[in-house]
Design an enzyme around this catalytic site. Structure first.
Site, PDB file in Angstrom:
ATOM      1  CG  HIS A   1      29.661 -66.444  22.514  1.00 50.82           C
ATOM      2  ND1 HIS A   1      29.504 -66.128  21.183  1.00 50.82           N
ATOM      3  CD2 HIS A   1      30.906 -66.970  22.628  1.00 50.82           C
ATOM      4  CE1 HIS A   1      30.600 -66.466  20.521  1.00 50.82           C
ATOM      5  NE2 HIS A   1      31.472 -66.966  21.375  1.00 50.82           N
TER       6      HIS A   1
ATOM      7  CD  GLN B   1      35.081 -68.348  19.591  1.00 50.34           C
ATOM      8  OE1 GLN B   1      34.081 -67.638  19.669  1.00 50.34           O
ATOM      9  NE2 GLN B   1      35.141 -69.409  18.819  1.00 50.34           N
TER      10      GLN B   1
ATOM     11  CG  HIS C   1      34.689 -67.705  24.743  1.00 52.09           C
ATOM     12  ND1 HIS C   1      34.701 -69.065  24.886  1.00 52.09           N
ATOM     13  CD2 HIS C   1      34.052 -67.446  23.581  1.00 52.09           C
ATOM     14  CE1 HIS C   1      34.100 -69.612  23.848  1.00 52.09           C
ATOM     15  NE2 HIS C   1      33.691 -68.658  23.044  1.00 52.09           N
TER      16      HIS C   1
ATOM     17  CE1 TYR D   1      36.883 -72.561  20.460  1.00 47.07           C
ATOM     18  CE2 TYR D   1      36.383 -71.414  22.515  1.00 47.07           C
ATOM     19  CZ  TYR D   1      35.970 -72.033  21.344  1.00 47.07           C
ATOM     20  OH  TYR D   1      34.624 -72.100  21.059  1.00 47.07           O
TER      21      TYR D   1
END
Length: 139
Positions: free
Chosen positions: A60, A128, A62, A124
């Protein structure tokens, strides 16, 4: 976070965006991880958006991005995912599966930064990245 300006307006439109490859394949690592990051940064610049912070995980993406107010977020994401898929396939032909030209899954997650403060999003994203380094064996 500073305000940005166009010819007749000032804005601060920042978003936290998350999206995944089709079937959530774990393909974004090593050289591809770096290359996909470069592609996304270049496409943001071409659209007049600023990629403030971002990380590419195995399955993924971000992004903390400032998008001018004129294009809708959905237009921006359609452009970003469409163009980046073509650029990824050009750079990494091994990602083409069965003649398909779909790299990203349909949809994405987006939140305005007004719901959460900037420091929380940055923290955050950094967490990650740190978690990813542990998963990648410290690389």
């Amino acid at each position: 976070m500073s305000n940005y300006s166009l010819s007749h307006s000032r804005y601060n439109c920042t978003y936290h965006i998350v999206f995944i490859p089709k079937y959530r394949r774990k393909v974004m690592y090593g050289e591809a991880k770096k290359g996909i990051g470069e592609i996304l940064r270049k496409l943001c610049e071409m659209k007049g958006a600023e990629l403030i912070e971002g990380t590419v995980r195995k399955d993924h993406i971000h992004m903390y991005v400032s998008i001018p107010p004129k294009p809708a977020v959905s237009e921006f994401m359609g452009y970003l995912k469409g163009k980046s898929a073509l650029m990824v396939f050009d750079r990494y032909p091994k990602f083409k599966t069965g003649g398909q030209r779909n790299f990203w899954a349909r949809g994405y997650y987006v939140a305005t930064v007004g719901n959460v403060n900037e420091a929380t999003i940055r923290q955050y994203i950094h967490e990650q990245e740190e978690n990813g380094k542990l998963e990648d064996g410290g690389k």
